[in-house]
Scaffold this motif. Structure first.
Motif, PDB file in Angstrom:
ATOM      1  N   ARG A   1      -6.239  -3.507   3.372  1.00 14.70           N
ATOM      2  CA  ARG A   1      -7.042  -3.320   2.340  1.00 14.70           C
ATOM      3  C   ARG A   1      -7.596  -2.239   2.269  1.00 14.70           C
ATOM      4  NH1 ARG A   1      -9.100  -7.505   3.285  1.00 14.70           N
ATOM      5  NH2 ARG A   1     -10.645  -7.552   4.088  1.00 14.70           N
ATOM      6  N   ARG A   2      -7.918  -1.463   3.496  1.00 11.92           N
ATOM      7  CA  ARG A   2      -8.952  -0.741   3.619  1.00 11.92           C
ATOM      8  C   ARG A   2      -8.256   0.852   3.494  1.00 11.92           C
ATOM      9  NH1 ARG A   2     -10.629   2.966   8.615  1.00 11.92           N
ATOM     10  NH2 ARG A   2     -12.456   3.385   7.558  1.00 11.92           N
ATOM     11  N   ALA A   3      -7.170   0.869   3.751  1.00  8.47           N
ATOM     12  CA  ALA A   3      -6.654   1.518   3.563  1.00  8.47           C
ATOM     13  C   ALA A   3      -6.063   2.065   1.932  1.00  8.47           C
ATOM     14  CB  ALA A   3      -5.554   1.916   4.468  1.00  8.47           C
ATOM     15  N   THR A   4      -5.682   0.970   1.188  1.00 12.39           N
ATOM     16  CA  THR A   4      -5.568   1.069   0.541  1.00 12.39           C
ATOM     17  C   THR A   4      -6.611   1.364  -0.856  1.00 12.39           C
ATOM     18  OG1 THR A   4      -3.408  -0.751   0.915  1.00 12.39           O
ATOM     19  CG2 THR A   4      -4.512  -0.425  -1.893  1.00 12.39           C
ATOM     20  N   ALA A   5      -7.350   1.024  -0.248  1.00 13.56           N
ATOM     21  CA  ALA A   5      -8.890   1.003  -1.158  1.00 13.56           C
ATOM     22  C   ALA A   5      -9.781   2.389  -0.984  1.00 13.56           C
ATOM     23  CB  ALA A   5     -10.038   0.435  -0.792  1.00 13.56           C
ATOM     24  N   ILE A   6      -8.858   3.682  -0.113  1.00  9.81           N
ATOM     25  CA  ILE A   6      -9.747   4.507   0.264  1.00  9.81           C
ATOM     26  C   ILE A   6      -8.351   5.188  -0.427  1.00  9.81           C
ATOM     27  CG2 ILE A   6      -9.769   6.256   1.823  1.00  9.81           C
ATOM     28  CD1 ILE A   6     -10.725   4.376   4.502  1.00  9.81           C
ATOM     29  N   ILE A   7      -7.736   5.140  -0.121  1.00 13.83           N
ATOM     30  CA  ILE A   7      -6.561   6.124  -0.645  1.00 13.83           C
ATOM     31  C   ILE A   7      -6.805   5.909  -2.123  1.00 13.83           C
ATOM     32  CG2 ILE A   7      -4.410   6.580  -0.813  1.00 13.83           C
ATOM     33  CD1 ILE A   7      -3.645   5.306   1.405  1.00 13.83           C
ATOM     34  N   ASP A   8      -6.555   5.017  -2.399  1.00 14.00           N
ATOM     35  CA  ASP A   8      -7.466   4.407  -4.095  1.00 14.00           C
ATOM     36  C   ASP A   8      -8.793   5.164  -4.788  1.00 14.00           C
ATOM     37  OD1 ASP A   8      -7.239   4.144  -7.472  1.00 14.00           O
ATOM     38  OD2 ASP A   8      -7.439   2.204  -6.936  1.00 14.00           O
ATOM     39  N   TYR A   9      -9.377   5.494  -4.094  1.00 13.84           N
ATOM     40  CA  TYR A   9     -11.090   6.216  -3.818  1.00 13.84           C
ATOM     41  C   TYR A   9     -10.627   8.178  -3.781  1.00 13.84           C
ATOM     42  CZ  TYR A   9     -15.565   8.244  -3.270  1.00 13.84           C
ATOM     43  OH  TYR A   9     -16.779   8.762  -3.308  1.00 13.84           O
ATOM     44  N   ALA A  10      -9.857   8.541  -3.482  1.00  8.20           N
ATOM     45  CA  ALA A  10      -9.480   9.875  -3.014  1.00  8.20           C
ATOM     46  C   ALA A  10      -8.948  10.491  -4.213  1.00  8.20           C
ATOM     47  CB  ALA A  10      -8.823   9.755  -1.796  1.00  8.20           C
ATOM     48  N   ALA A  11      -8.253   9.319  -5.102  1.00  9.55           N
ATOM     49  CA  ALA A  11      -7.336  10.026  -6.024  1.00  9.55           C
ATOM     50  C   ALA A  11      -8.304   9.987  -7.276  1.00  9.55           C
ATOM     51  CB  ALA A  11      -6.604   8.710  -6.337  1.00  9.55           C
ATOM     52  N   ARG A  12      -9.772   8.721  -7.492  1.00 16.52           N
ATOM     53  CA  ARG A  12     -10.590   8.726  -8.276  1.00 16.52           C
ATOM     54  C   ARG A  12     -11.866   8.540  -8.196  1.00 16.52           C
ATOM     55  NH1 ARG A  12      -9.013   3.455 -11.673  1.00 16.52           N
ATOM     56  NH2 ARG A  12      -8.872   2.432  -9.941  1.00 16.52           N
ATOM     57  N   THR A  13     -12.228  10.278  -7.783  1.00 21.79           N
ATOM     58  CA  THR A  13     -13.700   9.828  -6.971  1.00 21.79           C
ATOM     59  C   THR A  13     -14.247   9.655  -7.991  1.00 21.79           C
ATOM     60  OG1 THR A  13     -12.943  11.358  -5.141  1.00 21.79           O
ATOM     61  CG2 THR A  13     -14.629  10.980  -5.497  1.00 21.79           C
TER      62      THR A  13
END
Length: 527
Positions: free
Chosen positions: A457-469
């Motif tokens: 869950r953490r990895a998914t959230a961080i990757i998503d955040y990097a794409a839409r900071t």
């Protein structure tokens, strides 16, 4: 003055540092200006004994740890990439400034021997590491200019010290050899670098075997003086030795220091360096009393020394601008001829670099270390103090406005290939992959389902955040505001339980530490 009174004065100085820093923050002034003015004011308080500063002791006590701190916090990769530009400022500009100030001093006082003129030039030529840090902490610069100024302030003291010693020797013997001076400078520098590399390597191996974080922090604190004193004992550059040791240590500290050691060591070191830096500016102000009294008072000094001091100060600024502008011109010509591919820093960068040459502790120590029978020693002392006060009060207070006016931007070549969010996403992916491999036993049975789910869950959230900071920033700020509020409420309840006698001190300290770490993590993530 007995030892007890001396200790009382030291405590009073630390109290004055706290008060002056607080006052500077309230008034929006650079702390260095408030400390310098405060020290000068304290020097003339009736009944306060005159403070005599031993210049060699000042250099040994203050310079090594401040140099190590600068080397520890510098970006080693950018330092290596911009070493030519740094060497131009730390060596070329210091030599050029020494010569030009010597010429100006000789024109102002034709009776002053050339060796004494050169000594004055060497004293005021190197911008100071302490003063540079005090100024740069309050401004935002593009990475290239930041590393040029930081690298210059770390290395130029060696150039100034070597030139100063040759000038003093020339005044005593009546002979001077430029070839010998240049050759000796490079021998001292190379020898200092070798000493520093050895000390740094020994530190890395020693720390790996110590294991105790408090011993490691203590050993690292002593590292600066060990490398500096060893370099001086072997008659090489203690400055270069200390800087090299710091660069070796900072390169390896990510792998040899534990998280607890790094956190505790950083907290201790920041307070330690704060007191050291502030003490330097207080001592500069306190030393003003002796110079004023020797010169016959403020009135006499202003009447006889004001114009020469102003001329030296203007010559110093003009000379620095001339060197930096000339270097920029050479870069552009070489690029035009296809001889080099170095990007010029631009007009704004030239202005900022030229205006950032603040002097401080090294200039003070070198001036005070002149022999008592040195030709026109008092004149050189007054010029040195005028340069320190002038650069700190004028350039130190206006550099921020000069940077704003210059409108500097970060070149694409200096930007990191990955943003912080992208780096965090890459790190999270690797962490998740590791947890996924370890979440199953040898028979393929899932034994850590909650841990696997958490990291996924953490990895998914961080990757998503990097794409839409930009989309997530407001939500994340609100999220961590809630975390900080929860920490505050938890801390309040913990204290209530302790005050009511429901929990003991050990429980309070352990749970409070957990809350502290959670709070620091939330503050860091929010920032």
């Amino acid at each position: 003055m007995d030892a007890t009174h001396l200790f009382e004065l030291v405590i009073a100085m630390f109290l004055a540092i706290i008060a002056l820093h607080y006052l500077a923050r309230r008034l929006g002034l650079p702390p260095s200006v408030a400390l310098l003015a405060g020290g000068a004011t304290l020097a003339f308080v009736p009944g306060l004994p005159a403070i005599t500063v031993d210049p060699e002791l000042v250099l040994v006590i203050f310079l090594p740890p401040l140099l190590l701190d600068g080397a520890w916090s510098i970006a080693v990769g950018r330092l290596r990439r911009h070493m030519v530009g740094i060497a131009s400022l730390a060596i070329g500009a210091v030599f050029f400034t020494t010569v030009m100030i010597a010429v100006v001093a000789h024109l102002l006082m034709p009776a002053l021997p050339w060796a004494a003129c050169a000594a004055l030039g060497a004293i005021v030529s190197p911008p100071d590491a302490v003063s540079a840090r005090a100024v740069l902490e309050r401004v935002k610069l593009p990475r290239r200019l930041q590393i040029l100024l930081e690298g210059e302030s770390l290395l130029n003291d060696a150039s100034g010290l070597v030139l100063f010693r040759f000038a003093v020797a020339a005044a005593a013997t009546g002979t001077f050899s430029a070839t010998s001076a240049i050759g000796n400078f490079f021998l001292l520098a190379i020898g200092g670098a070798l000493v520093g590399a050895v000390v740094g390597t020994v530190w890395v191996k020693f720390v790996r075997r110590l294991g105790d974080e408090y011993l490691i922090i203590a050993a690292t604190t002593l590292l600066a003086w060990i490398s500096y004193l060893l370099g001086e004992f072997l008659h090489v550059s203690g400055v270069i030795a200390t800087v090299t040791t710091g660069l070796v240590a900072t390169w390896h500290q990510h792998t040899v220091l534990s998280a607890a050691t790094r956190m505790r060591g950083t907290s201790f070191w920041e307070v330690f360096v704060f007191l050291m830096e502030a003490s330097v500016f207080i001592l500069i102000g306190l030393s003003l009393r002796d110079v004023v009294e020797r010169g016959g008072g403020f009135g006499q000094l202003a009447e006889t020394m004001a114009l020469p001091a102003l001329a030296i100060l203007l010559a110093l600024v003009v000379t620095r601008f001339a060197w930096i502008f000339g270097s920029e011109l050479v870069i552009r010509v070489c690029n035009g001829l296809g001889l080099a591919k170095t990007a010029p820093i631009g007009g704004g960068g030239v202005v900022v670099l030229g205006w950032a040459g603040v002097r401080g502790v090294v200039t003070l120590a070198l001036a005070l270390s002149l022999p008592q029978d040195f030709p026109d020693r008092d004149f050189i002392l007054v010029m040195a103090f005028a340069v320190i006060v002038g650069t700190v009060l004028v350039q130190g207070t206006t550099l921020g406005r000069v940077i704003s006016w210059a409108g500097l931007t970060e070149p694409e070549s200096e930007k990191a290939r990955m943003t912080m969010s992208e780096a965090e996403a890459a790190m999270a992916q690797v962490q998740f992959a590791s947890v996924r491999d370890l979440a199953y036993d040898r028979d393929g049975k899932l034994i850590h389902p909650q841990l696997l789910e958490r990291y996924q869950r953490r990895a998914t959230a961080i990757i998503d955040y990097a794409a839409r900071t930009e989309d997530y920033k407001p939500v994340l700020h609100a999220h961590f505001d809630v975390v900080l509020e929860a920490v505050a409420v938890g801390r309040k309840e913990l204290i209530r339980l302790h005050r009511a006698g429901e929990i003991d001190d050990e429980t309070l300290q352990e749970l409070e530490r957990d809350l502290d770490l959670e709070e620091l993590s939330a503050i860091s993530a929010k920032a």
